[in-house]
Design an enzyme around this catalytic site. Structure first.
Site, mmCIF file in Angstrom:
data_model
loop_
_atom_site.group_PDB
_atom_site.id
_atom_site.type_symbol
_atom_site.label_atom_id
_atom_site.label_comp_id
_atom_site.label_asym_id
_atom_site.label_seq_id
_atom_site.Cartn_x
_atom_site.Cartn_y
_atom_site.Cartn_z
ATOM 1 N N ASP A 356 0.826 -1.207 0.000
ATOM 2 C CA ASP A 356 0.000 0.000 0.000
ATOM 3 C C ASP A 356 0.860 1.258 0.000
ATOM 4 O OD1 ASP A 356 -2.759 -0.371 -0.238
ATOM 5 O OD2 ASP A 356 -2.983 -0.959 1.845
ATOM 6 N N HIS A 357 1.709 1.377 0.996
ATOM 7 C CA HIS A 357 2.485 2.605 1.140
ATOM 8 C C HIS A 357 3.485 2.766 -0.001
ATOM 9 C CE1 HIS A 357 1.133 4.011 5.120
ATOM 10 N NE2 HIS A 357 0.920 2.727 5.368
#
Length: 459
Positions: A356-357
């Site tokens: 995600d990040h």
């Protein structure tokens, strides 16, 4: 090719500029069996370099400012949703039914943070909202059968696969033929004229004056747009009123932005008014899910020539799973990451939701680079990223970081990279952005506010 070079190349950057990046190495910031720290450094480094490059272009600088990637800042930011505190209260991350479960022949992971996904899971299993009941029901069924049944009902469940099993999957084959960052021209609009920046006595804000329509949810897309907001963009997040975001998640990724709701089925005129003045549109829904509203990249560019369109998905834009919903935790399970990070007794996970990040910062880098390219060559552009493609990079492509090192240091916890501020939501503790370059901003200019509370207009 080193990690930062690969990430920078993926967004179309000039290889010579990688020398502007240095790294502060902090052993123990976090570790995993897979080279997750190298991936995190590369994504943040590429994003910061793209920001510095755009800022230099707008300010008329002869040299791109130096970029500094600090392991401590990166490790803290990649856990931002866990570091958030509201009036001293710890955040809610995963719901009780979002976890690993034993099945008759292996393991499955479910995602039930949202009420509608939880309801669909329970309907398939025919049990009440009770952990013991779900556990008993899943223990009697094969993992792949659970995966297919839950997905068919609109829920989220993924069977645990080894890297070898994923490599033999049709979706893995579809991803293998795609670049880490897909980049295409949409039209032949004239070169974008970016107003010059006055840097005297003020932080360099490379995205100042740019307007970003943020149609993303959860973590990856909102991390990307949160970064554009840090860099000075006017970011307006637009959600469907019937799909509210999780409050803590929205608070974590809402820094620097405004938030509004809009039903595309009944109020297209308001959206078209916003689009007419937008510079960037970011979507984070399944490929094709928004096409019926005229939100395909081509359709958007026809109505707004010169637009930058950024598209984010879980599984990629092609292949048999392209239309499936997905989250970081589920992509880790499908692609073999959970098997590698686990043990014989139980699957594991990365030390952070790094898909995600990492994808979020890489998406921001791709948008910033598209804006820089437009200032020279013109043309509307689309960039596409997928969590599963980032996972492939992590498991097969990330090596040892060889960027210039600014020195080693100790890591004694996240405290140096946390800050506090008052907000309409209460007193917030939050992770600072890891995107750092000489003369750049050090924090957001506004805290997050309540979900959907802002007007549907540009500043």
């Amino acid at each position: 090719m080193t990690d930062i070079k690969l990430a920078w190349s993926a967004v179309g950057g000039d290889p010579a500029l990688v020398s502007r990046v240095s790294t502060v190495v902090r052993e123990g910031a976090w570790q995993g069996r897979l080279p997750v720290r190298a991936l995190a450094r590369a994504c943040v480094g590429a994003c910061a370099l793209a920001a510095a490059e755009l800022g230099a272009r707008r300010a008329g600088l002869s040299e791109v400012p130096a970029v500094r990637v600090d392991d401590g800042a990166v490790a803290t930011a990649f856990l931002s949703e866990r570091h958030l505190a509201i009036d001293g209260r710890a955040p809610v991350t995963f719901a009780p039914l979002s976890r690993f479960w034993r099945t008759a022949d292996g393991w499955v992971r479910t995602h039930a943070n949202y009420p509608h996904h939880r309801a669909r899971l329970l309907d398939v299993l025919g049990v009440p909202q009770d952990v013991a009941a779900v556990e008993a029901a899943l223990a009697e069924r094969p993992a792949l059968e659970v995966e297919e049944a839950v997905y068919a009902a609109g829920g989220l469940a993924v069977a645990l696969r080894t890297p070898e099993e994923w490599a033999a999957h049709e979706q893995a084959a579809a991803l293998a033929g795609r670049p880490l960052v897909e980049r295409e021209l949409l039209d032949s609009a004239p070169a974008r004229v970016l107003a010059p920046l006055d840097t005297a006595g003020a932080p360099l804000l490379p995205a100042a004056g740019l307007r970003v329509l943020d149609l993303t949810r959860v973590i990856a897309g909102p991390v990307a747009t949160r970064t554009l907001a840090l860099l000075g963009a006017d970011v307006l997040r637009v959600d469907a009123p019937q799909l509210p975001e999780l409050p803590d998640q929205h608070a974590d990724t809402g820094f620097g932005k405004r938030s509004t709701t809009l039903d595309l089925a009944t109020d297209r005129r308001t959206f078209e008014d916003l689009l007419a003045a937008a510079d960037v549109v970011v979507t984070g829904y399944r490929p094709g899910a928004l096409d019926r509203f005229g939100l395909s990249a081509r359709s958007l560019a026809e109505r707004r020539p010169g637009l930058v369109v950024a598209q984010l998905s879980a599984w990629g834009a092609s292949g048999p799973w392209a239309g499936r919903r997905g989250f970081d935790s589920l992509v880790q399970v499908a692609t073999g990451i959970a098997a590698v990070e686990g043990s014989r007794e139980r699957p594991g996970a990365l030390p952070a939701q790094a898909l995600d990040h990492g994808t979020g910062y890489l998406l921001a880098a791709a948008m910033l680079r598209a804006l820089t390219e437009q200032s020279y060559d013109g043309g509307g552009r689309v960039v596409r990223l997928a969590l599963a493609r980032t996972a492939r990079w992590l498991t097969e492509g990330v090596g040892t970081e060889e960027a210039e090192t600014a020195g080693g240091a100790s890591y004694d916890g996240a405290a140096p990279w946390l800050a506090e501020t008052d907000s309409p939501l209460g007193r917030l503790r939050y992770a600072r952005s890891p995107v750092s370059f000489a003369g750049g901003p050090t924090d957001w200019t506004r805290p997050p506010g309540p979900w959907g509370a802002d007007e549907r207009r540009w500043l």
